[in-house]
Write a protein that holds these residues in place. Structure first.
Motif, PDB file in Angstrom:
ATOM      1  N   LYS A 255       0.818  -1.217   0.000  1.00 28.52           N
ATOM      2  CA  LYS A 255       0.000   0.000   0.000  1.00 28.52           C
ATOM      3  C   LYS A 255       0.848   1.262   0.000  1.00 28.52           C
ATOM      4  N   ASP A 256       1.926   1.267   0.766  1.00 26.69           N
ATOM      5  CA  ASP A 256       2.754   2.468   0.896  1.00 26.69           C
ATOM      6  C   ASP A 256       3.324   2.924  -0.441  1.00 26.69           C
ATOM      7  N   SER A 257       3.599   1.969  -1.327  1.00 20.72           N
ATOM      8  CA  SER A 257       4.216   2.309  -2.612  1.00 20.72           C
ATOM      9  C   SER A 257       3.266   2.109  -3.789  1.00 20.72           C
TER      10      SER A 257
ATOM     11  N   VAL B 252      -6.217   7.142 -10.550  1.00 19.59           N
ATOM     12  CA  VAL B 252      -5.290   8.220 -10.887  1.00 19.59           C
ATOM     13  C   VAL B 252      -3.863   7.783 -10.600  1.00 19.59           C
ATOM     14  N   PRO B 253      -2.953   7.838 -11.566  1.00 21.66           N
ATOM     15  CA  PRO B 253      -1.544   7.518 -11.277  1.00 21.66           C
ATOM     16  C   PRO B 253      -0.934   8.572 -10.360  1.00 21.66           C
ATOM     17  N   PHE B 254      -0.245   8.120  -9.320  1.00 18.41           N
ATOM     18  CA  PHE B 254       0.360   9.065  -8.384  1.00 18.41           C
ATOM     19  C   PHE B 254       1.560   9.782  -8.994  1.00 18.41           C
ATOM     20  N   VAL B 255       2.365   9.067  -9.759  1.00 21.79           N
ATOM     21  CA  VAL B 255       3.611   9.620 -10.297  1.00 21.79           C
ATOM     22  C   VAL B 255       3.340  10.282 -11.645  1.00 21.79           C
ATOM     23  N   THR B 256       3.681  11.558 -11.728  1.00 22.05           N
ATOM     24  CA  THR B 256       3.466  12.302 -12.979  1.00 22.05           C
ATOM     25  C   THR B 256       4.763  12.859 -13.547  1.00 22.05           C
ATOM     26  N   GLY B 257       5.899  12.448 -12.984  1.00 26.21           N
ATOM     27  CA  GLY B 257       7.199  12.909 -13.472  1.00 26.21           C
ATOM     28  C   GLY B 257       8.176  11.757 -13.593  1.00 26.21           C
TER      29      GLY B 257
ATOM     30  N   LEU C 113       9.512   3.339  -5.119  1.00 25.66           N
ATOM     31  CA  LEU C 113       8.583   4.388  -4.685  1.00 25.66           C
ATOM     32  C   LEU C 113       8.225   4.202  -3.214  1.00 25.66           C
ATOM     33  N   TYR C 114       7.994   5.328  -2.526  1.00 27.12           N
ATOM     34  CA  TYR C 114       7.532   5.295  -1.140  1.00 27.12           C
ATOM     35  C   TYR C 114       6.487   6.393  -0.944  1.00 27.12           C
ATOM     36  N   LYS C 115       5.601   6.160   0.015  1.00 26.82           N
ATOM     37  CA  LYS C 115       4.677   7.185   0.511  1.00 26.82           C
ATOM     38  C   LYS C 115       3.934   7.908  -0.609  1.00 26.82           C
ATOM     39  N   THR C 116       3.390   7.154  -1.553  1.00 26.56           N
ATOM     40  CA  THR C 116       2.562   7.767  -2.586  1.00 26.56           C
ATOM     41  C   THR C 116       1.230   8.200  -1.983  1.00 26.56           C
TER      42      THR C 116
ATOM     43  N   VAL D  50      -7.700  16.997  -8.592  1.00 24.71           N
ATOM     44  CA  VAL D  50      -6.804  16.064  -7.912  1.00 24.71           C
ATOM     45  C   VAL D  50      -5.353  16.411  -8.220  1.00 24.71           C
ATOM     46  N   THR D  51      -4.501  16.356  -7.202  1.00 24.77           N
ATOM     47  CA  THR D  51      -3.057  16.410  -7.407  1.00 24.77           C
ATOM     48  C   THR D  51      -2.406  15.424  -6.447  1.00 24.77           C
ATOM     49  N   THR D  52      -1.184  14.998  -6.740  1.00 26.94           N
ATOM     50  CA  THR D  52      -0.577  13.872  -6.035  1.00 26.94           C
ATOM     51  C   THR D  52       0.845  14.171  -5.565  1.00 26.94           C
ATOM     52  N   ASN D  53       1.395  13.227  -4.788  1.00 27.59           N
ATOM     53  CA  ASN D  53       2.793  13.316  -4.375  1.00 27.59           C
ATOM     54  C   ASN D  53       3.370  11.919  -4.199  1.00 27.59           C
ATOM     55  N   TRP D  54       4.701  11.841  -4.116  1.00 27.45           N
ATOM     56  CA  TRP D  54       5.366  10.558  -3.947  1.00 27.45           C
ATOM     57  C   TRP D  54       6.786  10.806  -3.450  1.00 27.45           C
ATOM     58  N   VAL D  55       7.417   9.758  -2.961  1.00 26.29           N
ATOM     59  CA  VAL D  55       8.825   9.807  -2.569  1.00 26.29           C
ATOM     60  C   VAL D  55       9.593   8.901  -3.511  1.00 26.29           C
ATOM     61  N   ASP D  56      10.561   9.471  -4.213  1.00 25.49           N
ATOM     62  CA  ASP D  56      11.350   8.773  -5.220  1.00 25.49           C
ATOM     63  C   ASP D  56      12.673   8.328  -4.599  1.00 25.49           C
ATOM     64  N   GLY D  57      12.698   7.061  -4.127  1.00 26.16           N
ATOM     65  CA  GLY D  57      13.921   6.544  -3.526  1.00 26.16           C
ATOM     66  C   GLY D  57      13.909   6.572  -2.012  1.00 26.16           C
TER      67      GLY D  57
END
Length: 288
Positions: free
Chosen positions: A190-192, A214-219, A226-229, A244-251
């Motif tokens: 779930k976290d990723s 909706v895909p969380f990653v847009t870049g 991935l973490y904490k999407t 809607v807008t999103t965020n994620w942790v890359d690495g």
């Protein structure tokens, strides 16, 4: 001027109320998202449970044994009610019966605003806010720890499980005839999760109108994991538009990345109407 730990949306304007838990110059602020301007602010107001009143004219803030009211435009104090037994993390007002719902780590409580006494404790366990299902707040709605939709009648103190949502719900928003429940697929990953889920329901019948993924990653990603999407902003309008807008942790142990893309959907059909790209990150959304 602040690092928001909690953000509460205004019921009708593109404004948000932000509260900072750190030693910043400002701890409580009303911000206009359409301009980025701070409309009002206060110092020394850390760690509050915050909410707007149903009409948006006042701010409610709970801490320790007190619940205070501030004028939205100035954040000047309006009233204080002392002697509450719970430190509120979130607040919701029932104007018909002069009741206030406050939620903290020990549960959700109903307070009589005419006497300042606690009159009921809910059995529902939830980490989400209670939101007014009826316009006057006499009927409230939330989602419990098992992702059941729960409706609470504040007059009869009755809790009813209405339906089950098949995803991990992280929030809900209400406007007009619509409720937006949003989150991500449940499970060990779930976290990723790469995709978020938004389910739109009719405010009166609670029947499902649409389901949007909706895909969380847009870049572009620089690392393999991935973490904490999640959703950094979800807003629904009385006219049936969803933003809607999103965020994620890359690495691993990297900072949070905020999308620069805001997507607009027809809430009733789930059709994507527009995608708005900005040069700067988008950490919340709202409708004017």
């Amino acid at each position: 001027p602040l690092i928001p730990g909690l953000i509460a949306p205004h019921p009708s304007k593109p404004w948000v109320l932000m509260n900072d838990n750190f030693d910043s110059d400002v701890n409580l602020a009303v911000v206009d998202l359409s301009t980025g301007k701070v409309l009002a602010s206060r110092k020394d107001e850390k760690g509050l449970g915050i909410s707007f009143s149903p009409d948006g004219s006042q701010v409610m803030a709970g801490k320790d044994d007190d619940i205070r009211w501030f004028d939205t435009k100035t954040l000047e104090p309006v009233d204080t009610m002392a002697g509450f037994a719970a430190g509120a993390k979130s607040l919701s007002l029932d104007r018909r019966n002069d009741h206030l719902l406050s939620r903290d780590n020990s549960g959700t409580y109903v307070w009589d605003l005419t006497t300042g006494t606690r009159v009921h404790k809910l059995s529902t366990k939830t980490s989400l806010d209670w939101e007014p299902l009826s316009e006057d707040g006499a009927v409230q709605i939330s989602v419990d720890e098992d992702y059941n939709i729960v409706v609470f009648d504040t007059e009869e103190f009755r809790e009813d499980k209405r339906d089950h949502l098949d995803f991990a719900v992280t929030g809900l928003k209400i406007a007009g005839d619509y409720i937006a429940f949003y989150g991500k697929p449940d499970g060990p990953e779930k976290d990723s999760a790469e995709t978020g889920i938004i389910e739109i329901r009719d405010r009166t019948t609670l029947k499902r109108l649409s389901r949007i993924e909706v895909p969380f990653v847009t870049g572009r990603l620089l690392y393999k994991r991935l973490y904490k999407t999640g959703f950094s902003g979800v807003a629904i309008s009385a006219e049936g538009l969803l933003a809607v807008t999103t965020n994620w942790v890359d690495g691993y142990k990297r900072g949070k990345t905020y999308s620069r893309l805001t997507r607009i959907f027809d809430a009733k059909t789930g059709e994507e109407l527009q995608a708005i790209s900005r040069d700067k990150k988008v950490d919340d959304v709202g409708f004017d």
